[in-house]
Write a protein that holds these residues in place. Structure first.
Motif, PDB file in Angstrom:
ATOM      1  N   TYR A 104     -39.373  53.560  71.424  1.00  0.00           N
ATOM      2  CA  TYR A 104     -40.306  53.639  70.294  1.00  0.00           C
ATOM      3  C   TYR A 104     -39.694  54.430  69.136  1.00  0.00           C
ATOM      4  O   TYR A 104     -39.821  54.060  67.963  1.00  0.00           O
ATOM      5  CB  TYR A 104     -41.613  54.295  70.735  1.00  0.00           C
ATOM      6  CG  TYR A 104     -42.570  53.377  71.443  1.00  0.00           C
ATOM      7  CD1 TYR A 104     -43.021  52.200  70.845  1.00  0.00           C
ATOM      8  CD2 TYR A 104     -43.046  53.685  72.712  1.00  0.00           C
ATOM      9  CE1 TYR A 104     -43.908  51.357  71.500  1.00  0.00           C
ATOM     10  CE2 TYR A 104     -43.937  52.848  73.379  1.00  0.00           C
ATOM     11  CZ  TYR A 104     -44.363  51.686  72.764  1.00  0.00           C
ATOM     12  OH  TYR A 104     -45.248  50.860  73.409  1.00  0.00           O
ATOM     13  N   GLU A 107     -37.297  52.358  67.228  1.00  0.00           N
ATOM     14  CA  GLU A 107     -37.987  51.413  66.341  1.00  0.00           C
ATOM     15  C   GLU A 107     -38.462  52.102  65.071  1.00  0.00           C
ATOM     16  O   GLU A 107     -38.335  51.562  63.968  1.00  0.00           O
ATOM     17  CB  GLU A 107     -39.170  50.784  67.072  1.00  0.00           C
ATOM     18  CG  GLU A 107     -38.791  49.768  68.135  1.00  0.00           C
ATOM     19  CD  GLU A 107     -40.002  49.011  68.646  1.00  0.00           C
ATOM     20  OE1 GLU A 107     -40.706  48.398  67.818  1.00  0.00           O
ATOM     21  OE2 GLU A 107     -40.256  49.045  69.864  1.00  0.00           O
ATOM     22  N   TRP A 112     -32.822  48.853  65.313  1.00  0.00           N
ATOM     23  CA  TRP A 112     -33.346  47.760  66.132  1.00  0.00           C
ATOM     24  C   TRP A 112     -32.448  47.426  67.312  1.00  0.00           C
ATOM     25  O   TRP A 112     -32.939  47.070  68.391  1.00  0.00           O
ATOM     26  CB  TRP A 112     -33.563  46.517  65.259  1.00  0.00           C
ATOM     27  CG  TRP A 112     -34.400  46.811  64.059  1.00  0.00           C
ATOM     28  CD1 TRP A 112     -34.029  46.759  62.750  1.00  0.00           C
ATOM     29  CD2 TRP A 112     -35.762  47.248  64.062  1.00  0.00           C
ATOM     30  NE1 TRP A 112     -35.061  47.129  61.934  1.00  0.00           N
ATOM     31  CE2 TRP A 112     -36.144  47.436  62.711  1.00  0.00           C
ATOM     32  CE3 TRP A 112     -36.695  47.510  65.062  1.00  0.00           C
ATOM     33  CZ2 TRP A 112     -37.412  47.861  62.349  1.00  0.00           C
ATOM     34  CZ3 TRP A 112     -37.961  47.934  64.703  1.00  0.00           C
ATOM     35  CH2 TRP A 112     -38.313  48.104  63.370  1.00  0.00           C
ATOM     36  N   ALA A 115     -33.035  50.047  69.947  1.00  0.00           N
ATOM     37  CA  ALA A 115     -34.367  49.836  70.518  1.00  0.00           C
ATOM     38  C   ALA A 115     -34.358  48.670  71.499  1.00  0.00           C
ATOM     39  O   ALA A 115     -34.937  48.745  72.591  1.00  0.00           O
ATOM     40  CB  ALA A 115     -35.381  49.592  69.406  1.00  0.00           C
ATOM     41  N   LYS A 116     -33.690  47.586  71.112  1.00  0.00           N
ATOM     42  CA  LYS A 116     -33.645  46.414  71.986  1.00  0.00           C
ATOM     43  C   LYS A 116     -32.958  46.733  73.308  1.00  0.00           C
ATOM     44  O   LYS A 116     -33.445  46.351  74.385  1.00  0.00           O
ATOM     45  CB  LYS A 116     -32.922  45.267  71.276  1.00  0.00           C
ATOM     46  CG  LYS A 116     -32.871  43.984  72.106  1.00  0.00           C
ATOM     47  CD  LYS A 116     -32.406  42.799  71.278  1.00  0.00           C
ATOM     48  CE  LYS A 116     -30.961  42.934  70.875  1.00  0.00           C
ATOM     49  NZ  LYS A 116     -30.465  41.727  70.166  1.00  0.00           N
ATOM     50  N   ALA A 136     -42.355  44.373  72.599  1.00  0.00           N
ATOM     51  CA  ALA A 136     -41.357  45.008  71.732  1.00  0.00           C
ATOM     52  C   ALA A 136     -40.270  44.026  71.329  1.00  0.00           C
ATOM     53  O   ALA A 136     -39.795  44.047  70.187  1.00  0.00           O
ATOM     54  CB  ALA A 136     -40.744  46.214  72.442  1.00  0.00           C
ATOM     55  N   ARG A 139     -41.470  42.141  68.369  1.00  0.00           N
ATOM     56  CA  ARG A 139     -41.414  42.943  67.140  1.00  0.00           C
ATOM     57  C   ARG A 139     -39.993  43.030  66.608  1.00  0.00           C
ATOM     58  O   ARG A 139     -39.740  42.879  65.411  1.00  0.00           O
ATOM     59  CB  ARG A 139     -41.934  44.362  67.411  1.00  0.00           C
ATOM     60  CG  ARG A 139     -43.395  44.482  67.675  1.00  0.00           C
ATOM     61  CD  ARG A 139     -43.843  45.939  67.565  1.00  0.00           C
ATOM     62  NE  ARG A 139     -43.108  46.827  68.453  1.00  0.00           N
ATOM     63  CZ  ARG A 139     -43.480  47.106  69.694  1.00  0.00           C
ATOM     64  NH1 ARG A 139     -44.563  46.542  70.202  1.00  0.00           N
ATOM     65  NH2 ARG A 139     -42.776  47.944  70.444  1.00  0.00           N
ATOM     66  N   ILE A 140     -39.065  43.294  67.527  1.00  0.00           N
ATOM     67  CA  ILE A 140     -37.676  43.516  67.112  1.00  0.00           C
ATOM     68  C   ILE A 140     -37.062  42.233  66.560  1.00  0.00           C
ATOM     69  O   ILE A 140     -36.373  42.247  65.532  1.00  0.00           O
ATOM     70  CB  ILE A 140     -36.858  44.062  68.297  1.00  0.00           C
ATOM     71  CG1 ILE A 140     -37.347  45.476  68.643  1.00  0.00           C
ATOM     72  CG2 ILE A 140     -35.370  44.085  67.970  1.00  0.00           C
ATOM     73  CD1 ILE A 140     -36.816  46.009  69.952  1.00  0.00           C
ATOM     74  N   ARG A 143     -38.367  41.718  63.092  1.00  0.00           N
ATOM     75  CA  ARG A 143     -37.774  42.651  62.135  1.00  0.00           C
ATOM     76  C   ARG A 143     -36.321  42.308  61.835  1.00  0.00           C
ATOM     77  O   ARG A 143     -35.826  42.546  60.740  1.00  0.00           O
ATOM     78  CB  ARG A 143     -37.867  44.079  62.674  1.00  0.00           C
ATOM     79  CG  ARG A 143     -39.284  44.619  62.751  1.00  0.00           C
ATOM     80  CD  ARG A 143     -39.935  44.670  61.381  1.00  0.00           C
ATOM     81  NE  ARG A 143     -41.266  45.219  61.433  1.00  0.00           N
ATOM     82  CZ  ARG A 143     -41.561  46.498  61.224  1.00  0.00           C
ATOM     83  NH1 ARG A 143     -40.602  47.343  60.931  1.00  0.00           N
ATOM     84  NH2 ARG A 143     -42.804  46.919  61.303  1.00  0.00           N
TER      85      ARG A 143
END
Length: 468
Positions: A104, A107, A112, A115-116, A136, A139-140, A143
């Motif tokens: 989190y 992010e 990104w 985060a991934k 998630a 979202r990624i 983005r």
């Protein structure tokens, strides 16, 4: 991208080339292989735990075999990533939760790719079923401007070994779950604090309306010893002069499935909201408690009243098919102990700095404390290792089970023991009125299911399935 490395210091080049004949390995290799094989408690699923294991084991092996000293150490970039998961199969709920927090944060910072990778680690450990991770990925990908749909089951990390975790996180809709942090306190027999730890737990919130909510904490599955060993029981009987302690035997192993449990005993504010809901089987008083206060535990409620509360709350719940109920006696003790085997989850004794009970009496060698003479607001004292508050003292808590005078024939699967017409029901935890020996994790009390006293309340549980 986070990375880590394991290194040795304080050794000669020549010493690294010498195997230990008995082991057919060098000490570092042997310790590394042993550490990666450890399952259950003390496993080396994360970089940090493997590092600690190597630091303690390698010097011991070298000393045992009269070899030159070697001192392993781990390095990670960034340094905070020492908790990254190496062995998903042995990762704990706390391990997974920490990676989620890092994901989190990545992010939020717009990193990104990091985060991934972190969410992939989470999902590998959860066998591809972590809803927060799957959401998630969506979202990624959005983005990052990728048009292709995200994979529901991302590829495992290279060399990650088997997937899955030995202590799985809740399988319910995890987007509903939140994380809270708390401090755990341990004391010795004199009541002195000897250790403080910080831990985390997951929970969901049931909105009762009008600004009132109910927090349900995730309790992982596990096995524990329920009750008290015979020798300790006889010591208690002799010291405190009550034969009722013999109900705590025989000590026996119980396996408990994961579930959610109320973070606190049910409060008066929560009771009022649910008591205003339509009747299911019986009427409920809107304000039954003697000691008034919205944040105080509700009391003067019978076992029958508590069951009606659960039935009404189940009809209100926003979660489909979510059934609230009283805990089984085994679930209650398992949740109270929170992986401890001491008389109290705090340690060898309790003090009135840790719980609300009759401080005029003592359990071990601690000094006497104060005597409140009434309930206190829930959450006024430190929680246990699962993040549950007021498990010792404040109010006795109803359980599902009938009274039985021993554990002979008791279920071993954590279910409630209801096999007779006896309308006497079990209570656990002690109260503001209780002496400390009656607030122990294993102590059992029973009253008629219609009894209402100002020292009796309850807390609720629900299953940890896909019904959230």
């Amino acid at each position: 991208m986070p990375y880590f490395g394991l290194f040795l210091s304080d050794f000669s080049y020549r010493s690294t080339l010498l195997e230990i004949d008995q082991l057919q390995h060098g000490s570092f290799t042997q310790a590394l292989l042993d550490g990666l094989r450890i399952a259950g408690a003390g496993n080396c699923a994360t970089v940090e735990r493997l590092d600690r294991y190597l630091q303690s084991t390698v010097p011991t092996i070298n000393q045992t075999h009269q070899k030159n000293p070697q001192h392993p150490y781990a390095t990670a970039e960034p340094a905070t990533k020492l908790h990254l998961i190496l062995l998903p199969d042995y990762a704990t709920l706390a391990d997974i939760t920490q990676i989620k927090i890092d994901a989190y944060e990545a992010e939020v910072k717009g990193d990104w790719e990091l985060a991934k990778q972190l969410w992939i680690r989470v999902n590998v450990a959860a066998r591809g079923s972590d809803m927060q991770a799957i959401e998630a990925f969506s979202r990624i990908f959005l983005r990052q401007g990728e048009s292709s749909a995200p994979p529901k089951n991302p590829e495992p990390l290279p060399n990650s070994g088997r997937s899955g975790i030995s202590e799985p996180a809740p399988t319910a809709h995890q987007s509903e779950l939140q994380v809270f942090q708390f401090e755990i306190v341990k004391v010795n027999a004199s009541g002195q604090v000897v250790k403080r730890d910080t831990s985390k737990a997951e929970y969901f919130t049931e909105d009762l309306g009008n600004g009132v909510s109910l927090e349900m904490v995730y309790i992982p599955d596990g096995t524990f010893l329920m009750g008290t060993e015979d020798e300790e029981i006889e010591r208690l009987v002799q010291k405190f002069g009550w034969d009722g302690f013999r109900r705590e035997k025989p000590q026996h192993e119980v396996k408990v499935q994961s579930f959610f449990m109320g973070k606190y005993p049910v409060t008066q504010a929560q009771w009022k909201r649910v008591a205003a809901l339509p009747k299911v089987n019986r009427d409920l008083k809107a304000d039954p408690s003697k000691f008034k206060g919205d944040k105080r535990a509700v009391e003067q409620v019978s076992w029958n009243d508590a069951v009606e509360f659960c039935d009404r709350l189940s009809s209100l719940s926003k979660y489909a098919n979510k059934q609230y109920r009283l805990p089984s006696e085994a679930e209650w003790e398992y949740a109270c102990r929170a992986s401890t085997n001491t008389p109290f989850h705090f340690g060898e004794t309790i003090t009135t700095e840790l719980a609300n009970f009759n401080g005029d009496s003592t359990y071990a060698s601690e000094p006497k404390g104060k005597k409140c003479g009434e309930t206190t607001e829930v959450g006024s004292f430190p929680p246990n290792g699962f993040g549950l508050y007021d498990m010792h003292g404040n109010v006795w808590e109803w359980c599902q089970d009938n009274r039985h005078d021993s554990y002979k024939g008791a279920p071993r699967d954590g279910s409630a023991w209801i096999d007779n017409d006896n309308q006497t029901r079990l209570l656990r935890g002690g109260s503001w009125f209780s002496n400390p020996e009656n607030c122990r994790s294993a102590c059992r009390l029973s009253f008629s299911c219609v009894s209402r006293y100002d020292l009796i309340g309850f807390r609720i549980v629900c299953a940890a399935g896909r019904t959230l």
